[in-house]
Motif scaffolding. Structure first.
Motif, PDB file in Angstrom:
ATOM      1  N   PHE A 191      47.839  42.344  34.137  1.00 52.33           N
ATOM      2  CA  PHE A 191      48.168  41.098  34.837  1.00 52.33           C
ATOM      3  C   PHE A 191      47.008  40.113  34.766  1.00 52.33           C
ATOM      4  O   PHE A 191      47.210  38.905  34.580  1.00 52.33           O
ATOM      5  CB  PHE A 191      48.510  41.416  36.296  1.00 52.33           C
ATOM      6  N   LYS A 192      45.788  40.617  34.881  1.00 55.56           N
ATOM      7  CA  LYS A 192      44.621  39.735  34.886  1.00 55.56           C
ATOM      8  C   LYS A 192      44.394  39.085  33.528  1.00 55.56           C
ATOM      9  O   LYS A 192      43.727  38.050  33.446  1.00 55.56           O
ATOM     10  CB  LYS A 192      43.377  40.521  35.301  1.00 55.56           C
ATOM     11  N   PHE A 199      47.397  36.156  33.472  1.00 50.99           N
ATOM     12  CA  PHE A 199      47.332  35.075  34.458  1.00 50.99           C
ATOM     13  C   PHE A 199      45.929  34.980  35.033  1.00 50.99           C
ATOM     14  O   PHE A 199      45.345  35.987  35.444  1.00 50.99           O
ATOM     15  CB  PHE A 199      48.324  35.317  35.603  1.00 50.99           C
ATOM     16  N   GLN A 200      45.397  33.764  35.041  1.00 49.03           N
ATOM     17  CA  GLN A 200      44.175  33.466  35.779  1.00 49.03           C
ATOM     18  C   GLN A 200      44.467  32.573  36.983  1.00 49.03           C
ATOM     19  O   GLN A 200      43.737  32.591  37.964  1.00 49.03           O
ATOM     20  CB  GLN A 200      43.144  32.773  34.872  1.00 49.03           C
ATOM     21  N   ASP A 201      45.537  31.812  36.890  1.00 47.36           N
ATOM     22  CA  ASP A 201      45.936  30.922  37.975  1.00 47.36           C
ATOM     23  C   ASP A 201      47.114  31.550  38.716  1.00 47.36           C
ATOM     24  O   ASP A 201      48.173  31.784  38.117  1.00 47.36           O
ATOM     25  CB  ASP A 201      46.333  29.557  37.411  1.00 47.36           C
ATOM     26  N   PRO A 202      46.970  31.863  39.994  1.00 47.81           N
ATOM     27  CA  PRO A 202      48.088  32.481  40.731  1.00 47.81           C
ATOM     28  C   PRO A 202      49.317  31.592  40.801  1.00 47.81           C
ATOM     29  O   PRO A 202      50.446  32.081  40.868  1.00 47.81           O
ATOM     30  CB  PRO A 202      47.497  32.744  42.120  1.00 47.81           C
ATOM     31  N   ASN A 203      49.119  30.275  40.785  1.00 46.20           N
ATOM     32  CA  ASN A 203      50.262  29.369  40.878  1.00 46.20           C
ATOM     33  C   ASN A 203      51.163  29.460  39.649  1.00 46.20           C
ATOM     34  O   ASN A 203      52.383  29.305  39.752  1.00 46.20           O
ATOM     35  CB  ASN A 203      49.769  27.931  41.053  1.00 46.20           C
ATOM     36  N   SER A 204      50.574  29.724  38.478  1.00 44.92           N
ATOM     37  CA  SER A 204      51.387  29.840  37.267  1.00 44.92           C
ATOM     38  C   SER A 204      52.291  31.064  37.335  1.00 44.92           C
ATOM     39  O   SER A 204      53.437  31.026  36.874  1.00 44.92           O
ATOM     40  CB  SER A 204      50.483  29.910  36.037  1.00 44.92           C
ATOM     41  N   LYS A 238      46.049  46.124  43.089  1.00 41.68           N
ATOM     42  CA  LYS A 238      46.685  45.006  43.772  1.00 41.68           C
ATOM     43  C   LYS A 238      45.902  43.741  43.454  1.00 41.68           C
ATOM     44  O   LYS A 238      44.675  43.765  43.361  1.00 41.68           O
ATOM     45  CB  LYS A 238      46.732  45.236  45.289  1.00 41.68           C
ATOM     46  N   TYR A 239      46.649  42.654  43.307  1.00 43.22           N
ATOM     47  CA  TYR A 239      46.040  41.370  42.968  1.00 43.22           C
ATOM     48  C   TYR A 239      46.227  40.411  44.139  1.00 43.22           C
ATOM     49  O   TYR A 239      47.351  40.224  44.628  1.00 43.22           O
ATOM     50  CB  TYR A 239      46.662  40.797  41.696  1.00 43.22           C
ATOM     51  N   PHE A 240      45.121  39.829  44.565  1.00 38.37           N
ATOM     52  CA  PHE A 240      45.110  38.899  45.688  1.00 38.37           C
ATOM     53  C   PHE A 240      44.640  37.533  45.197  1.00 38.37           C
ATOM     54  O   PHE A 240      43.912  37.432  44.208  1.00 38.37           O
ATOM     55  CB  PHE A 240      44.180  39.395  46.800  1.00 38.37           C
ATOM     56  N   ALA A 241      45.070  36.503  45.914  1.00 38.23           N
ATOM     57  CA  ALA A 241      44.662  35.141  45.579  1.00 38.23           C
ATOM     58  C   ALA A 241      44.305  34.400  46.854  1.00 38.23           C
ATOM     59  O   ALA A 241      44.838  34.691  47.934  1.00 38.23           O
ATOM     60  CB  ALA A 241      45.770  34.410  44.828  1.00 38.23           C
ATOM     61  N   SER A 250      41.550  34.696  53.866  1.00 47.52           N
ATOM     62  CA  SER A 250      42.484  33.748  53.263  1.00 47.52           C
ATOM     63  C   SER A 250      43.153  34.317  52.019  1.00 47.52           C
ATOM     64  O   SER A 250      44.003  33.663  51.428  1.00 47.52           O
ATOM     65  CB  SER A 250      41.743  32.457  52.896  1.00 47.52           C
ATOM     66  N   TYR A 251      42.776  35.530  51.612  1.00 48.62           N
ATOM     67  CA  TYR A 251      43.381  36.142  50.429  1.00 48.62           C
ATOM     68  C   TYR A 251      44.709  36.785  50.785  1.00 48.62           C
ATOM     69  O   TYR A 251      44.837  37.460  51.807  1.00 48.62           O
ATOM     70  CB  TYR A 251      42.438  37.181  49.825  1.00 48.62           C
ATOM     71  N   ARG A 252      45.691  36.584  49.919  1.00 50.35           N
ATOM     72  CA  ARG A 252      47.024  37.122  50.136  1.00 50.35           C
ATOM     73  C   ARG A 252      47.493  37.878  48.898  1.00 50.35           C
ATOM     74  O   ARG A 252      47.182  37.500  47.774  1.00 50.35           O
ATOM     75  CB  ARG A 252      48.014  35.992  50.462  1.00 50.35           C
ATOM     76  N   LEU A 253      48.256  38.922  49.131  1.00 49.49           N
ATOM     77  CA  LEU A 253      48.759  39.767  48.052  1.00 49.49           C
ATOM     78  C   LEU A 253      49.842  39.034  47.270  1.00 49.49           C
ATOM     79  O   LEU A 253      50.781  38.490  47.847  1.00 49.49           O
ATOM     80  CB  LEU A 253      49.325  41.064  48.638  1.00 49.49           C
ATOM     81  N   ILE A 254      49.711  39.029  45.927  1.00 49.63           N
ATOM     82  CA  ILE A 254      50.715  38.364  45.093  1.00 49.63           C
ATOM     83  C   ILE A 254      51.355  39.309  44.083  1.00 49.63           C
ATOM     84  O   ILE A 254      52.452  39.036  43.592  1.00 49.63           O
ATOM     85  CB  ILE A 254      50.112  37.160  44.337  1.00 49.63           C
ATOM     86  N   CYS A 255      50.694  40.424  43.765  1.00 47.37           N
ATOM     87  CA  CYS A 255      51.233  41.283  42.718  1.00 47.37           C
ATOM     88  C   CYS A 255      50.617  42.668  42.816  1.00 47.37           C
ATOM     89  O   CYS A 255      49.487  42.831  43.295  1.00 47.37           O
ATOM     90  CB  CYS A 255      50.948  40.682  41.338  1.00 47.37           C
ATOM     91  N   CYS A 256      51.384  43.669  42.354  1.00 46.15           N
ATOM     92  CA  CYS A 256      50.905  45.049  42.296  1.00 46.15           C
ATOM     93  C   CYS A 256      51.148  45.575  40.889  1.00 46.15           C
ATOM     94  O   CYS A 256      52.182  45.287  40.278  1.00 46.15           O
ATOM     95  CB  CYS A 256      51.624  45.915  43.326  1.00 46.15           C
ATOM     96  N   GLU A 257      50.202  46.353  40.372  1.00 53.08           N
ATOM     97  CA  GLU A 257      50.262  46.815  38.985  1.00 53.08           C
ATOM     98  C   GLU A 257      49.950  48.305  38.916  1.00 53.08           C
ATOM     99  O   GLU A 257      49.133  48.813  39.694  1.00 53.08           O
ATOM    100  CB  GLU A 257      49.250  46.023  38.146  1.00 53.08           C
ATOM    101  N   GLU A 258      50.601  48.989  37.975  1.00 54.54           N
ATOM    102  CA  GLU A 258      50.384  50.428  37.799  1.00 54.54           C
ATOM    103  C   GLU A 258      50.182  50.739  36.320  1.00 54.54           C
ATOM    104  O   GLU A 258      50.912  50.241  35.461  1.00 54.54           O
ATOM    105  CB  GLU A 258      51.572  51.222  38.340  1.00 54.54           C
ATOM    106  N   ILE A 259      49.175  51.576  36.046  1.00 55.42           N
ATOM    107  CA  ILE A 259      48.897  52.029  34.681  1.00 55.42           C
ATOM    108  C   ILE A 259      48.603  53.519  34.737  1.00 55.42           C
ATOM    109  O   ILE A 259      47.606  53.940  35.327  1.00 55.42           O
ATOM    110  CB  ILE A 259      47.699  51.292  34.053  1.00 55.42           C
ATOM    111  N   ASP A 260      49.476  54.315  34.139  1.00 55.29           N
ATOM    112  CA  ASP A 260      49.281  55.764  34.068  1.00 55.29           C
ATOM    113  C   ASP A 260      49.011  56.372  35.443  1.00 55.29           C
ATOM    114  O   ASP A 260      48.105  57.197  35.621  1.00 55.29           O
ATOM    115  CB  ASP A 260      48.126  56.105  33.117  1.00 55.29           C
ATOM    116  N   GLY A 261      49.777  55.946  36.444  1.00 58.69           N
ATOM    117  CA  GLY A 261      49.641  56.499  37.779  1.00 58.69           C
ATOM    118  C   GLY A 261      48.573  55.857  38.635  1.00 58.69           C
ATOM    119  O   GLY A 261      48.491  56.150  39.834  1.00 58.69           O
ATOM    120  N   GLN A 262      47.748  55.006  38.080  1.00 57.56           N
ATOM    121  CA  GLN A 262      46.713  54.310  38.847  1.00 57.56           C
ATOM    122  C   GLN A 262      47.195  52.904  39.182  1.00 57.56           C
ATOM    123  O   GLN A 262      47.808  52.237  38.345  1.00 57.56           O
ATOM    124  CB  GLN A 262      45.403  54.252  38.065  1.00 57.56           C
ATOM    125  N   ARG A 263      46.892  52.478  40.406  1.00 56.20           N
ATOM    126  CA  ARG A 263      47.423  51.206  40.891  1.00 56.20           C
ATOM    127  C   ARG A 263      46.321  50.204  41.201  1.00 56.20           C
ATOM    128  O   ARG A 263      45.217  50.576  41.592  1.00 56.20           O
ATOM    129  CB  ARG A 263      48.283  51.419  42.139  1.00 56.20           C
TER     130      ARG A 263
END
Length: 510
Positions: free
Chosen positions: A376-377, A380-385, A80-83, A65-78
């Motif tokens: 990102f974490k 945001f703690q609530d994916p809806n926001s 993914k955030y799921f909700a 039931s988890y779906r991808l909502i966002c992707c983040e990169e820091i200094d070449g490392q990635r």
């Protein structure tokens, strides 16, 4: 008697027949396999390592039931955030479950050796190395390190000789022990100096705050040295602690000296300004030393004298950094400029902006109402926001939001964000903070008149979304005039002076 061997012709015949049969069957099977269509290739499914799901999981959490909502990169490392996309009805519509965001790293855990090298690099090379320095930096620092290596080794013997020459003891072991204690004290100071050097670019944009913090540490170190008279048996640990504080203060003074003198120089005379400034400091230091010698002859109270001199030192230090007029807008001066612009429509002059700057807003302070470039974490703690405000910033290279649980404004940058986008995001964050504060003050006054429970004064998600939409309209109308007026006053704006975080939002994989 000669024995007759049994005839083996029959066995040979059977063996030859079996061999021919085996060859014939092998050829037939090979022909069938060659004529058969190749089996369909099984597509390889990409896997993601996620500790929350017990190791490797399939991309996009297949059958989950988890779906991808966002992707983040820091200094070449990635990441993914799921909700969790389970059906949760809120206000008649389906929403993601609250607090269901999971971060998934797209790379293997860092090798301990690589982590150690990253840690070492953060102390010994400038940020952005090697692109941030010229090629001559490496050979210069190599020979400089060797020079200090031999100098440090030589210092042990010179210290031992000096202590022996002043009659510490004729015993051969005593001068060595005293010298070792002295070297340990100085060594602790050098370690402290090295650790504080990790502040890096903070010496460039928050130099006033760091300069004053260094002077505070200098007085702290002097106070610890004074305490050794009360507890002489703790001389070595107290002396080490004092040396750490004073060496950190020395690093701060050295690192901020050139930018301050550069603010005074009008031409290519930075060397002359620096030399004369150091000369004035040395003359004043000698005069102060002479005065203290005269006062010490009268045997005054040590604590009282130290307290009075420390107050004079810190007061002079505060006025010293307040008198510096810098043309750049760091976070503290940027806050002053934006708040003044939102209240009066005018950007303060260089003199006014520097005088209004908060010297006590140290760069390592975690209690800041505005966070630029966070994870990102953290924002945001609530994916809806996030999904509610993300469409508002579809045309922008950033996303600004407010986290009621932490009371902070967060400005997240997309990976296409340029310098002007980061400046605009910082301006937007201040506008949103201004709107929220104004709204809270109005609600507070209204609720207080109606004698309602003030503990319920918490903005709802719909209120926050309305505030963000309102701030977007204000920024569209006010950002360009703010930049123009700041330029007219002589301010220099740069995203590096705001010290944004390195996290960037990436485009989702299609």
């Amino acid at each position: 008697m000669r024995l007759k061997h049994p005839s083996n012709s029959a066995s040979q015949t059977v063996t030859s027949s079996d061999t021919r049969l085996l060859v014939r069957e092998t050829l037939r099977i090979s022909a069938n396999l060659a004529s058969a269509p190749p089996p369909a290739a099984v597509p390889e499914r990409s896997l993601i390592r996620d500790s929350n799901f017990g190791g490797l999981v399939e991309d996009q959490f297949v059958d989950s039931s988890y779906r991808l909502i966002c992707c983040e990169e820091i200094d070449g490392q990635r990441w993914k955030y799921f909700a969790d996309n389970k059906s949760v009805k809120m206000n008649g519509s389906k929403k993601f479950k609250k607090n269901s965001i999971r971060a998934v790293s797209l790379q293997d855990p860092q090798v301990p050796f690589d982590g150690m090298m990253t840690f070492v690099r953060s102390y010994v090379v400038p940020e952005g190395f090697p692109d941030s320095v010229t090629p001559a930096y490496v050979p210069y620092m190599t020979w400089r390190a060797l020079k200090h290596f031999f100098g440090g080794a030589m210092g042990v013997f010179t210290t031992q000789t000096l202590l022996n020459s002043v009659g510490v003891s004729r015993n051969q072991s005593a001068p060595g022990a005293v010298a070792i204690n002295w070297i340990l004290k100085d060594g602790a100071g050098r370690v402290g100096k090295m650790l504080f050097a990790r502040q890096g670019k903070k010496f460039d944009y928050d130099l006033k705050q760091l300069r004053f913090a260094g002077d505070l540490l200098m007085e702290l170190g002097a106070g610890v040295e004074l305490a050794t008279a009360a507890v002489p048996h703790l001389f070595l640990p107290l002396a080490c602690a004092a040396n750490v504080a004073k060496n950190v203060a020395a690093v701060t003074s050295t690192s901020t000296r050139t930018p301050i003198y550069k603010a005074f120089a009008k031409g290519e005379n930075i060397g002359d300004v620096t030399a004369k400034g150091e000369c004035v400091g040395n003359v004043a230091d000698l005069l102060g030393t002479g005065l203290s010698i005269m006062i010490a002859k009268r045997n005054p109270s040590l604590v009282t004298t130290f307290a009075l001199l420390s107050c004079g030192y810190l007061m002079s230090s505060y006025q010293e950094v307040k008198s510096v007029v810098l043309h750049t807008l760091n976070r503290a001066r940027f806050t002053v400029a934006v708040e003044s612009f939102l209240k009066s429509g005018c950007v303060p002059t260089l003199q006014e902006g520097n005088s209004m700057e908060n010297i006590f807003s140290f760069p390592w302070s975690k209690h800041r109402p505005i966070v630029l470039g966070p994870r990102f974490k953290d924002a945001f703690q609530d994916p809806n926001s996030y999904l509610a405000v993300e469409p508002i910033f579809e045309r922008e290279k950033y996303v600004v939001s407010y986290n009621p649980s932490k009371g902070n404004i967060y400005a997240l940058f997309k990976n296409q964000a340029k310098s002007d986008d980061i400046l605009k995001a910082a301006f937007h964050a201040h506008v949103l903070l201004h709107i929220i504060h104004t709204s809270n003050q109005n609600q507070y006054s209204s609720w207080r008149e109606q004698e309602q429970d003030l503990s319920m004064l918490v903005p709802t998600s719909s209120d926050l979304q309305a505030h963000i939409a309102e701030s977007y309209k204000m920024v569209s109308a006010l950002y360009v005039p703010f930049k123009n007026k700041a330029k007219e006053q002589g301010w220099v704006m740069s995203e590096s002076l705001l010290n944004p975080g390195r996290a960037r939002l990436c485009q989702l994989d299609k």
